[in-house]
Scaffold this motif. Structure first.
Motif, PDB file in Angstrom:
ATOM      1  N   ASP B  21      25.515  32.701 -24.133  1.00  0.00           N
ATOM      2  CA  ASP B  21      24.273  33.437 -24.534  1.00  0.00           C
ATOM      3  C   ASP B  21      24.416  34.718 -23.380  1.00  0.00           C
ATOM      4  O   ASP B  21      24.091  34.295 -22.271  1.00  0.00           O
ATOM      5  CB  ASP B  21      22.964  32.647 -24.392  1.00  0.00           C
ATOM      6  CG  ASP B  21      21.809  33.427 -24.149  1.00  0.00           C
ATOM      7  OD1 ASP B  21      20.936  32.821 -23.626  1.00  0.00           O
ATOM      8  OD2 ASP B  21      21.775  34.566 -24.642  1.00  0.00           O
ATOM      9  N   GLY B  23      22.327  37.008 -23.328  1.00  0.00           N
ATOM     10  CA  GLY B  23      20.981  37.277 -22.932  1.00  0.00           C
ATOM     11  C   GLY B  23      20.490  38.654 -23.268  1.00  0.00           C
ATOM     12  O   GLY B  23      20.882  38.994 -24.495  1.00  0.00           O
ATOM     13  N   ASN B  56      24.807  28.761 -19.086  1.00  0.00           N
ATOM     14  CA  ASN B  56      23.959  28.586 -20.121  1.00  0.00           C
ATOM     15  C   ASN B  56      22.938  27.715 -20.117  1.00  0.00           C
ATOM     16  O   ASN B  56      22.506  27.294 -21.258  1.00  0.00           O
ATOM     17  CB  ASN B  56      24.792  28.736 -21.522  1.00  0.00           C
ATOM     18  CG  ASN B  56      25.743  27.709 -21.672  1.00  0.00           C
ATOM     19  OD1 ASN B  56      25.981  26.922 -20.709  1.00  0.00           O
ATOM     20  ND2 ASN B  56      26.404  27.496 -22.668  1.00  0.00           N
ATOM     21  N   THR B  58      19.326  26.179 -19.304  1.00  0.00           N
ATOM     22  CA  THR B  58      17.982  26.835 -19.531  1.00  0.00           C
ATOM     23  C   THR B  58      17.503  27.541 -18.510  1.00  0.00           C
ATOM     24  O   THR B  58      16.961  28.749 -18.822  1.00  0.00           O
ATOM     25  CB  THR B  58      17.110  25.568 -20.114  1.00  0.00           C
ATOM     26  OG1 THR B  58      16.974  24.790 -19.070  1.00  0.00           O
ATOM     27  CG2 THR B  58      17.406  25.202 -21.512  1.00  0.00           C
ATOM     28  N   ALA B  61      18.977  30.984 -18.197  1.00  0.00           N
ATOM     29  CA  ALA B  61      18.682  31.857 -19.459  1.00  0.00           C
ATOM     30  C   ALA B  61      17.101  32.423 -18.960  1.00  0.00           C
ATOM     31  O   ALA B  61      16.761  33.568 -19.065  1.00  0.00           O
ATOM     32  CB  ALA B  61      18.461  31.230 -20.525  1.00  0.00           C
ATOM     33  N   ARG B  65      16.045  36.221 -18.281  1.00  0.00           N
ATOM     34  CA  ARG B  65      14.914  37.172 -18.886  1.00  0.00           C
ATOM     35  C   ARG B  65      14.063  37.613 -18.079  1.00  0.00           C
ATOM     36  O   ARG B  65      13.604  38.711 -17.999  1.00  0.00           O
ATOM     37  CB  ARG B  65      14.204  35.877 -19.853  1.00  0.00           C
ATOM     38  CG  ARG B  65      13.127  36.449 -20.750  1.00  0.00           C
ATOM     39  CD  ARG B  65      13.033  35.455 -21.977  1.00  0.00           C
ATOM     40  NE  ARG B  65      13.286  33.942 -21.799  1.00  0.00           N
ATOM     41  CZ  ARG B  65      12.231  33.336 -21.032  1.00  0.00           C
ATOM     42  NH1 ARG B  65      11.341  33.649 -20.645  1.00  0.00           N
ATOM     43  NH2 ARG B  65      12.684  31.973 -20.834  1.00  0.00           N
TER      44      ARG B  65
END
Lengths: 175, 142
Positions: B21, B23, B56, B58, B61, B65
């Motif tokens: 991800d 992001g 990846n 949590t 992530a 963010r």
């Protein structure tokens, strides 16, 4: 003969240094940068009742444990029995920070395993978790009566850790 | 037939790439470059030998963010670094800030290089002062 002494000393020194590094314990456990500082302020809805708020304002006045937990966290299950015992002994108030979890799952878990917490703050978005520098559950913060972070433990609690790392840091509390 | 099997296998092999991800994305390429650089310099605390760019889990992530949000708000690199250090400690940065606590990390390579250099010079000096031996005797020396 003499020319071998220094390299030998050097290598032995290196071995001692490396063995100390290996025996240091969990390499993931980092000292919290909050130790000696006031716990970051927060206010969150409680897990069981979204209308009731809970936060740092509730903690002051006595030594307090803040335990970060989640239903997906295997080691939280491992320490749950100890937390239940500790809560039953009434030696310290325990608050929970339910971290990156779902409300129904968390409430079911407390129903099945028992609820050692006075209340759990519900933090599914990792808002407070991030402010507190949480990076892996279970984590347990010990706050002193002024609300200062005295210690943070990474990983499950047990009676030995409780005595060694927590009780020893609680001044003026009956051991 | 053979070709389509090969193509299918290749597609299957590429599946794990979906797990990455990457992001946040920015319209401004400068901000995007800054974001990419910042997230490659932050250690993932859950998986300590990865940056939050590569990881990846949590928490990585979440931090991506948060860093994207701070860039959008116009915060400087130093402010973003401070945000991370106050929460997770110096260890979160792959390039720790220069301070009393991290001075050791910064000067240790130079000190070690200096020690090595002194050793090297001493060995060379010592060797240079030895009498030159007859070529014929080489191999039996020592």
């Amino acid at each position: 003969m003499n020319r071998f002494i220094w390299p030998l000393v050097l290598v032995l020194g290196l071995i001692v240094f490396l063995v100390m590094g290996l025996r240091h314990g969990d390499p993931r456990a980092l000292p919290s940068p909050f130790i000696g500082k006031p716990a970051p302020e927060f206010e969150l809805p409680t897990l069981k009742n979204p209308e009731v708020m809970i936060g740092t304002a509730n903690f002051a006045g006595e030594y307090t444990l803040v335990n970060v937990w989640a239903t997906w966290c295997v080691m939280c299950r491992a320490e749950h029995g100890f937390l239940m015992d500790l809560a039953a002994s009434k030696s310290i108030p325990i608050y929970g920070l339910n971290w990156r979890d779902s409300r129904p799952d968390a409430i079911r878990w407390l129903g099945e395993l028992g609820d050692p917490y006075i209340a759990s703050a519900y933090d599914p978005q990792n808002r407070v978790g991030m402010d507190w520098g949480v990076y892996g559950a279970p984590e347990t913060f010990l706050l002193d009566p002024e609300g200062t972070v005295v210690y943070k433990h990474l990983g499950p609690l047990d009676p030995a850790i409780w005595e060694r790392e927590f009780l020893s840091r609680m001044q003026g509390v009956n051991q | 037939m053979k070709r389509s099997i090969v193509a299918l296998l290749a597609a299957l092999l590429a599946l794990p790439a979906l797990a990455i991800d990457q992001g946040e994305t920015f319209d401004d390429p400068d901000l995007q470059a800054r974001y990419e650089r910042l997230i490659s310099e932050v250690r993932c605390l859950q998986c300590q030998n990865q940056s939050i760019k590569d990881s990846n889990v949590t928490l990585a992530a979440d931090l991506r963010r948060e860093i994207a949000r701070m860039i959008e708000e116009g915060q400087t690199d130093a402010e973003i670094a401070d945000f991370l250090v106050t929460r997770y400690g110096e260890f979160a940065l792959y390039r720790p800030q220069m301070s009393g606590k991290t001075l050791m990390v910064w000067i240790a390579p130079f000190v070690l290089a200096l020690i090595g250099l002194i050793g090297l010079v001493r060995v060379i000096r010592h060797r240079a002062s030895l009498p030159i031996e007859d070529d014929a005797k080489e191999g039996t020396a020592e």
